[in-house]
Scaffold this motif. Structure first.
Motif, PDB file in Angstrom:
ATOM      1  N   SER A   1       9.067  14.310  -1.076  1.00 29.96           N
ATOM      2  CA  SER A   1       8.538  14.054   0.247  1.00 29.96           C
ATOM      3  C   SER A   1       7.297  12.977   0.368  1.00 29.96           C
ATOM      4  CB  SER A   1       8.275  15.080   0.986  1.00 29.96           C
ATOM      5  OG  SER A   1       7.408  16.129   0.490  1.00 29.96           O
ATOM      6  N   SER A   2       6.395  13.301  -0.923  1.00 29.92           N
ATOM      7  CA  SER A   2       5.263  12.681  -0.967  1.00 29.92           C
ATOM      8  C   SER A   2       5.687  11.035  -1.496  1.00 29.92           C
ATOM      9  CB  SER A   2       4.430  12.907  -1.853  1.00 29.92           C
ATOM     10  OG  SER A   2       4.132  14.015  -1.344  1.00 29.92           O
ATOM     11  N   MET A   3       6.648  10.915  -2.171  1.00 28.69           N
ATOM     12  CA  MET A   3       7.410   9.752  -2.757  1.00 28.69           C
ATOM     13  C   MET A   3       7.993   8.950  -1.532  1.00 28.69           C
ATOM     14  SD  MET A   3       9.413   9.574  -6.041  1.00 28.69           S
ATOM     15  CE  MET A   3      11.241   8.971  -5.566  1.00 28.69           C
TER      16      MET A   3
ATOM     17  N   THR B   1       0.814  -1.262  -0.034  1.00 31.77           N
ATOM     18  CA  THR B   1      -0.056  -0.114   0.083  1.00 31.77           C
ATOM     19  C   THR B   1       0.745   1.598   0.098  1.00 31.77           C
ATOM     20  OG1 THR B   1      -1.722  -1.251   1.320  1.00 31.77           O
ATOM     21  CG2 THR B   1      -1.868   1.263   1.266  1.00 31.77           C
ATOM     22  N   GLY B   2       1.685   1.419   0.829  1.00 31.46           N
ATOM     23  CA  GLY B   2       2.950   2.448   0.892  1.00 31.46           C
ATOM     24  C   GLY B   2       3.357   2.506  -0.371  1.00 31.46           C
ATOM     25  N   MET B   3       3.950   1.542  -1.041  1.00 34.81           N
ATOM     26  CA  MET B   3       4.664   1.640  -2.280  1.00 34.81           C
ATOM     27  C   MET B   3       3.815   2.128  -3.388  1.00 34.81           C
ATOM     28  SD  MET B   3       4.818  -0.223  -5.639  1.00 34.81           S
ATOM     29  CE  MET B   3       4.189  -1.942  -5.170  1.00 34.81           C
ATOM     30  N   ILE B   4       2.498   1.755  -3.437  1.00 34.98           N
ATOM     31  CA  ILE B   4       1.951   2.524  -4.475  1.00 34.98           C
ATOM     32  C   ILE B   4       1.553   4.091  -4.428  1.00 34.98           C
ATOM     33  CG2 ILE B   4      -0.762   2.441  -5.116  1.00 34.98           C
ATOM     34  CD1 ILE B   4      -0.967  -0.379  -4.915  1.00 34.98           C
ATOM     35  N   GLY B   5       1.498   4.484  -2.977  1.00 36.98           N
ATOM     36  CA  GLY B   5       1.478   5.825  -2.782  1.00 36.98           C
ATOM     37  C   GLY B   5       2.619   6.466  -3.162  1.00 36.98           C
ATOM     38  N   SER B   6       3.977   5.671  -3.010  1.00 37.52           N
ATOM     39  CA  SER B   6       5.090   6.451  -3.448  1.00 37.52           C
ATOM     40  C   SER B   6       5.431   6.450  -4.963  1.00 37.52           C
ATOM     41  CB  SER B   6       6.191   5.582  -2.635  1.00 37.52           C
ATOM     42  OG  SER B   6       6.367   5.638  -1.415  1.00 37.52           O
ATOM     43  N   VAL B   7       4.876   5.554  -5.590  1.00 38.00           N
ATOM     44  CA  VAL B   7       4.908   5.376  -7.164  1.00 38.00           C
ATOM     45  C   VAL B   7       4.036   6.641  -7.751  1.00 38.00           C
ATOM     46  CG1 VAL B   7       3.913   4.205  -9.137  1.00 38.00           C
ATOM     47  CG2 VAL B   7       5.243   2.934  -7.284  1.00 38.00           C
ATOM     48  N   CYS B   8       2.959   6.821  -7.052  1.00 39.31           N
ATOM     49  CA  CYS B   8       1.889   7.937  -7.499  1.00 39.31           C
ATOM     50  C   CYS B   8       2.878   9.099  -7.647  1.00 39.31           C
ATOM     51  CB  CYS B   8       0.844   8.163  -6.587  1.00 39.31           C
ATOM     52  SG  CYS B   8      -0.188   9.410  -6.878  1.00 39.31           S
ATOM     53  N   PHE B   9       3.460   9.486  -6.459  1.00 38.36           N
ATOM     54  CA  PHE B   9       4.393  10.755  -6.406  1.00 38.36           C
ATOM     55  C   PHE B   9       5.833  10.647  -6.908  1.00 38.36           C
ATOM     56  CE2 PHE B   9       1.075  11.224  -3.314  1.00 38.36           C
ATOM     57  CZ  PHE B   9       0.957  12.755  -3.498  1.00 38.36           C
TER      58      PHE B   9
END
Length: 382
Positions: free
Chosen positions: A341-343, A49-57
């Motif tokens: 930072s969002s990444m 889940t955290g990885m997908i958030g990082s990929v978005c950014f």
């Protein structure tokens, strides 16, 4: 009293920048709700889940680093239309995907297209004389609109239609916001202004104080964004009902809008050191309430207080960056710092909470707020 042309132009600039930035800010502002829905729909663990958030950014970062090189060479109204279509289409496509690999790709595209709208909003505001007030107003409008979305998303959409319904709903919201293209200026005020703003946007000639201000903003953001990405998961661990979760996040964004307008009004009268320590104390109070929460009230109060302080901190940091470089060049790198930072934040947060304990994540957010406050004690004002 009749409004002067200059005031009408000022209002149009701020409004168009705010609406464009709302498109760009949606992926971040709804990140915990969407990641939580993704985790439930796809049965994802915390690290994925955290990885997908990082990929978005990561996609967001690519867009922000590239935009300064071409932003002044395109028609801004056309850019708004293309980016709105790209963001809406990516959200819609993600609702039809059933494989993790393609989901990651589409979320990277969401970040990329959304970033162009953030950069455009920052670029429009860079033409205004009072940048601090403009940036605060921009963030206030963005968060107020987002609050309206969050009032409906968890209780009405996610609870019935899960992630696919949420993604399609956001696609529709972005399409509506794309109508702001009719009010966006077609380009810079003059070719000379465009050249002046576009040439140094790489940041190669920024003063040392500007780089320090940008670095402190990154530190402040990385831990707090990590917390933001998993705020919904903290609520879920407390068994907060979907309807209550919707209230928490909708009111949270309304408070964020109030905080932005409040900071825009008083920010110039508050020194950077006093502002940093006020933000630290208020963030700390919110984190303590989140740590000790056992039900809806404690979680809601903690999240709301934290959001108010976090939003004020973002505006104060943006003001410090603007003051550190009188030419206004450093401001163009604010979206890139936000993307970095969002990444990093959600990925680090996912590692911290992999064991299911959120104490470390709260400590991470506190440390990210503490360090800039300490540095501001010893550095000269920007």
């Amino acid at each position: 009293m009749t409004t002067s042309p200059s005031n009408r132009l000022l209002f149009a600039f701020i409004l168009s920048a705010s609406l464009a930035s709302t498109i760009g800010g949606l992926p971040f502002n709804v990140l915990p709700v969407m990641l939580g829905s993704l985790a439930d729909s796809f049965k994802l663990d915390a690290q994925t889940t955290g990885m997908i958030g990082s990929v978005c950014f990561a996609g967001y970062l690519v867009g922000t680093l590239g935009a300064p090189f071409w932003m002044n060479r395109v028609n801004w109204r056309l850019l708004t239309i293309v980016s709105a279509i790209g963001t809406a289409a990516s959200f819609a496509a993600s609702s039809q995907i059933d494989t993790l690999e393609w989901l990651v790709v589409v979320w990277a595209l969401i970040g990329f297209f959304a970033s162009t709208m953030t950069c455009l909003g920052m670029r429009i505001l860079s033409d205004l004389p009072d940048k601090v007030r403009a940036f605060g107003t921009r963030q206030g409008v963005e968060l107020t609109v987002t609050a309206a979305v969050l009032f409906a998303l968890p209780p009405l959409i996610i609870s019935h239609y899960q992630y696919p319904g949420a993604a399609l709903s956001l696609a529709a919201v972005v399409a509506i916001l794309g109508l702001s293209a009719f009010w966006v200026p077609t380009g810079a005020q003059s070719n000379q202004d465009a050249a002046a703003q576009g040439t140094p946007a790489t940041g190669a000639y920024l003063p040392a104080m500007a780089w320090q201000s940008l670095a402190l903003f990154f530190v402040f953001l990385v831990g707090n964004i990590g917390l933001w990405a998993f705020l919904e998961r903290i609520g879920s661990s407390l068994q907060i009902a979907p309807a209550e979760m919707g209230i928490v996040f909708a009111v949270l964004k309304l408070l964020g809008g109030v905080a932005a307008f409040f900071t825009a009004a008083v920010g110039e009268r508050v020194g950077p050191t006093r502002a940093a320590w006020w933000v630290l104390g208020t963030v700390g109070l919110g984190l303590v309430l989140l740590q000790t929460a056992s039900a809806f009230i404690g979680f809601a109060l903690g999240a709301w207080i934290w959001e108010f302080a976090f939003t004020c901190g973002c505006v104060f940091h943006a003001a410090s960056i603007a003051r550190s470089d009188p030419s206004g060049r450093a401001v163009m790198l604010v979206p890139a710092v936000f993307a970095l930072s969002s990444m990093a934040g959600p990925g680090l947060a996912g590692q911290i909470v992999a064991g299911g304990n959120y104490v470390g994540l709260l400590a991470f957010a506190l440390a990210s707020t503490l360090l800039p406050a300490l540095v501001n004690l010893f550095r000269r004002p920007a």
